[in-house]
Design a protein around this motif. Structure first.
Motif, mmCIF file in Angstrom:
data_model
loop_
_atom_site.group_PDB
_atom_site.id
_atom_site.type_symbol
_atom_site.label_atom_id
_atom_site.label_comp_id
_atom_site.label_asym_id
_atom_site.label_seq_id
_atom_site.Cartn_x
_atom_site.Cartn_y
_atom_site.Cartn_z
ATOM 1 N N ILE A 143 42.278 34.906 48.005
ATOM 2 C CA ILE A 143 42.864 33.614 47.645
ATOM 3 C C ILE A 143 43.864 33.774 46.505
ATOM 4 O O ILE A 143 44.998 33.292 46.582
ATOM 5 C CB ILE A 143 41.766 32.614 47.247
ATOM 6 C CG1 ILE A 143 40.728 32.491 48.356
ATOM 7 C CG2 ILE A 143 42.380 31.260 46.910
ATOM 8 C CD1 ILE A 143 41.302 32.040 49.672
ATOM 9 N N GLY A 144 43.454 34.446 45.432
ATOM 10 C CA GLY A 144 44.312 34.539 44.264
ATOM 11 C C GLY A 144 45.605 35.287 44.507
ATOM 12 O O GLY A 144 46.636 34.973 43.908
ATOM 13 N N ILE A 155 50.700 37.994 39.396
ATOM 14 C CA ILE A 155 51.758 38.133 40.408
ATOM 15 C C ILE A 155 51.563 37.101 41.522
ATOM 16 O O ILE A 155 52.520 36.476 42.002
ATOM 17 C CB ILE A 155 51.774 39.562 40.974
ATOM 18 C CG1 ILE A 155 52.198 40.559 39.888
ATOM 19 C CG2 ILE A 155 52.705 39.654 42.180
ATOM 20 C CD1 ILE A 155 52.147 42.000 40.328
ATOM 21 N N GLY A 156 50.288 36.922 41.932
ATOM 22 C CA GLY A 156 49.998 35.906 42.942
ATOM 23 C C GLY A 156 50.372 34.512 42.471
ATOM 24 O O GLY A 156 50.929 33.713 43.247
ATOM 25 N N CYS A 157 50.093 34.196 41.200
ATOM 26 C CA CYS A 157 50.481 32.887 40.662
ATOM 27 C C CYS A 157 51.997 32.734 40.635
ATOM 28 O O CYS A 157 52.529 31.647 40.896
ATOM 29 C CB CYS A 157 49.895 32.718 39.261
ATOM 30 S SG CYS A 157 48.095 32.602 39.216
ATOM 31 N N PHE A 204 39.198 31.391 35.861
ATOM 32 C CA PHE A 204 40.225 31.608 36.872
ATOM 33 C C PHE A 204 40.377 33.092 37.202
ATOM 34 O O PHE A 204 40.831 33.440 38.291
ATOM 35 C CB PHE A 204 41.553 31.045 36.374
ATOM 36 C CG PHE A 204 42.636 31.053 37.420
ATOM 37 C CD1 PHE A 204 42.539 30.264 38.551
ATOM 38 C CD2 PHE A 204 43.751 31.859 37.287
ATOM 39 C CE1 PHE A 204 43.525 30.267 39.517
ATOM 40 C CE2 PHE A 204 44.749 31.875 38.256
ATOM 41 C CZ PHE A 204 44.637 31.073 39.364
ATOM 42 N N GLN A 205 39.985 33.979 36.265
ATOM 43 C CA GLN A 205 40.143 35.411 36.516
ATOM 44 C C GLN A 205 39.278 35.885 37.666
ATOM 45 O O GLN A 205 39.465 36.995 38.175
ATOM 46 C CB GLN A 205 39.823 36.228 35.258
ATOM 47 C CG GLN A 205 38.400 36.098 34.757
ATOM 48 C CD GLN A 205 38.267 34.993 33.727
ATOM 49 O OE1 GLN A 205 39.079 34.069 33.717
ATOM 50 N NE2 GLN A 205 37.264 35.085 32.865
ATOM 51 N N ILE A 206 38.331 35.047 38.094
ATOM 52 C CA ILE A 206 37.492 35.433 39.233
ATOM 53 C C ILE A 206 38.339 35.607 40.496
ATOM 54 O O ILE A 206 37.940 36.308 41.438
ATOM 55 C CB ILE A 206 36.390 34.368 39.446
ATOM 56 C CG1 ILE A 206 35.158 34.976 40.082
ATOM 57 C CG2 ILE A 206 36.884 33.240 40.323
ATOM 58 C CD1 ILE A 206 33.999 34.021 40.144
ATOM 59 N N MET A 207 39.539 34.972 40.518
ATOM 60 C CA MET A 207 40.410 35.052 41.680
ATOM 61 C C MET A 207 41.035 36.431 41.838
ATOM 62 O O MET A 207 41.690 36.704 42.834
ATOM 63 C CB MET A 207 41.526 34.016 41.574
ATOM 64 C CG MET A 207 41.036 32.601 41.369
ATOM 65 S SD MET A 207 40.015 32.034 42.721
ATOM 66 C CE MET A 207 41.210 31.988 44.013
ATOM 67 N N ALA A 208 40.824 37.321 40.831
ATOM 68 C CA ALA A 208 41.350 38.687 40.933
ATOM 69 C C ALA A 208 40.323 39.670 41.445
ATOM 70 O O ALA A 208 40.643 40.838 41.659
ATOM 71 C CB ALA A 208 41.871 39.149 39.569
#
Length: 568
Positions: free
Chosen positions: A101-102, A6-8, A243-247
């Motif tokens: 951030i994400g 959703i953030g992306c 990239f999943q670390i941003m969640a």
């Protein structure tokens, strides 16, 4: 993981929306009667800008020396992307986890872009040094102007103090670690005093030289972003970047800590909101910029869009590489120190270059914050609505700067910084800084919400008066300049007011009791003083004349007599 996508999606929407709004603003500019006069001489362009300022009731005392390059550099430096990466990214993630951030940054970018549109439209309509103070006077009257002006001056002072404390602490620790000089608290205080003195001197005596430097600051920031990408890629190459670390939230990012809860997540979110607080500082240069009705709005809008875009990419890239130790970013200064240390892979010269560039960019941000707050104070004094107006409105004939107003803001911010550092130990000052950021968010967001909300009400009233079933009223609103969003203006302003008001209330709710008590006492005392001043100024400037906007009672001849002392 769903929230990350959703953030992306929000980030992609911000990129698309920025193009849509830019196209709407360009159409509004083309449909306006404003002529850029690019093919005419510099003298003709200057005279057009001077007469435009005279129409507001003000003489041209400050020097018009900023072009499009200086304007973009000024607004880009007012939005401290590199400073946010070094000083605020670590604390924000420590409070809320990488999801700040994400998920949080795209939301901040969306509302930051909309806020930039509303601010840019006002800067196009009323390009004066007063900024939000004059906007509030035009849209809501004298009382609204005083509230907006004082909130902006106070918020700028607190923000300047916070910026310099962060920079002085980071510089002193970096010098101690890399040079070996153990100056302790004395080194910190020396650097802090030098920052305030040098910023005041640059604003008072060398602002034209500073403007030339600001022309390159946007390039400096972009070059440093590319350098950070390169150094982090060289460290981890070859490697996978999850990239999943941003969640991750703070509880999953720092497993040894208990779940931080929604409050810490919101605090981390608001810490990054600090990066957008300088979004209106460029508008304060309305009396020093050539063709400000077009130059300033585009510089404000493009700088905000660039911050939203490059900020997401830079912060995500850093977070995916920068898991420090076994427990994540638990220490507030950890990320800034780590970013400095990684440049040692390119030798001492690389680390020194990074140190110097960060110090210069953050110093420039503090310098512009001081200048913006001082110009608000100068504009209020010129309208004779604050005490000591004759002194604070004085412009130095030699340096063409509002010297007394600059020194007042510098002294006020310096007192806040020194008092905070003297009362609390170094560790406690680090915990105090988020509270100062919350105070500056509450003050500055309220300062901008007042004029934008007033314009929303006036636009709704104007549309009601122009209803097809009512008699036609062709009076054109003077709150819309050549740079405007046309049919999108009311929607953008309405969303912006809701965002600024909500974030200001949220910042107040997250204040600790001690900070809340101090803020309440200052607010009550300020309210009493403003109401007393209003009763004394019922028949004085600033004034609004029907059919136009004037903030002073000086005639054109009086303005010309004043301008003879300040030849351009």
């Amino acid at each position: 993981m769903i929230m990350l996508w959703i953030g992306c999606a929000v980030f992609a929407a911000v990129c698309a929306l920025s193009l849509l709004l830019a196209g709407a603003a360009e159409r509004g500019t083309q449909l306006s009667l404003h002529q850029p006069l690019h093919r005419h001489s510099e003298y003709i362009r200057y005279m057009r800008d001077k007469h435009d300022l005279n129409g507001f009731g003000f003489a041209q005392q400050l020097t018009r020396h900023k072009g499009i390059g200086s304007a973009i550099g000024l607004t880009a430096s007012s939005l401290p992307l590199i400073g946010g990466a070094v000083f605020l990214l670590g604390p924000a993630i420590a409070f809320g986890g990488p999801a700040v951030i994400g998920i949080g940054w795209p939301v901040l970018g969306l509302f930051g872009l909309l806020t930039a549109c509303s601010v840019a439209a006002f800067a196009s309509a009323i390009p004066t040094a007063g900024g939000c103070y004059h906007w509030a006077v035009a849209s809501g009257g004298r009382r609204a102007g005083l509230w907006s002006g004082w909130l902006h001056a106070a918020g700028s002072s607190v923000m300047l103090a916070t910026t310099n404390i962060y920079l002085a602490d980071w510089m002193s620790r970096s010098i101690e670690r890399h040079v070996g000089y153990t100056g302790g608290a004395s080194l910190f205080y020396i650097i802090l005093l030098m920052l305030f003195v040098s910023q005041a001197a640059a604003n008072v005596r060398a602002f034209r030289l500073l403007s030339r430097l600001l022309t390159w600051t946007a390039a400096f920031q972009f070059a440093l972003i590319v350098g950070i990408f390169a150094i982090l890629a060289s460290i981890a190459w070859p490697g996978a970047y999850p990239f999943q670390i941003m969640a991750y939230t703070s509880s999953s990012w720092i497993p040894v800590e208990p779940a931080a809860g929604g409050t810490s997540m919101l605090l981390g979110f608001l810490l990054l909101q600090r990066l957008f607080l300088g979004i209106g500082d460029g508008a304060q240069a309305g009396e020093e910029t050539s063709d400000p009705r077009i130059t300033l709005p585009w510089s404000i809008y493009l700088s905000a869009a660039g911050l939203a875009f490059f900020g997401f990419i830079l912060f995500a890239f850093i977070v995916m590489h920068a898991r420090i130790g076994d427990f994540g970013l638990t220490a507030m200064p950890a990320l800034g120190d780590w970013l400095t240390d990684v440049w040692e892979r390119w030798g001492d010269a690389g680390a020194s270059l990074f140190f110097v560039l960060v110090a210069v960019l953050v110093w420039a941000n503090g310098t512009l914050t001081m200048g913006a707050g001082a110009r608000t104070l100068f504009a209020m004094a010129r309208d004779e609505v604050i005490p000591f107006a004759s002194k604070l409105s004085a412009v130095s004939v030699l340096y063409r700067s509002p010297m007394q107003a600059l020194l007042t803001i510098a002294a006020g911010a310096g007192a806040i910084a020194l008092l905070s550092s003297a009362i609390y130990s170094s560790a406690m000052v680090q915990s105090l800084l988020p509270q100062l950021i919350l105070l500056s968010i509450a003050a500055l967001h309220a300062a901008y919400a007042i004029p934008i909300g007033g314009r929303v009400l006036l636009t709704l009233k104007e549309r009601k008066d122009n209803h097809p079933l009512r008699p036609a009223n062709r009076k054109r609103s003077k709150l819309h300049g050549p740079w405007n969003l046309g049919k999108y203006s009311l929607t953008v302003d309405g969303i912006t007011v809701c965002w600024l008001t909500g974030s200001a209330v949220l910042a107040v709710c997250l204040l600790k009791p001690a900070a809340l008590i101090i803020a309440s006492v200052c607010l009550i005392a300020g309210t009493a003083c403003m109401e007393r001043m209003l009763r004394r100024l019922r028949r004085k400037t600033p004034v609004k004349i029907v059919g136009s906007i004037r903030f002073g009672k000086r005639t054109m001849d009086e303005c010309i007599r004043i301008e003879r002392k300040f030849p351009q």
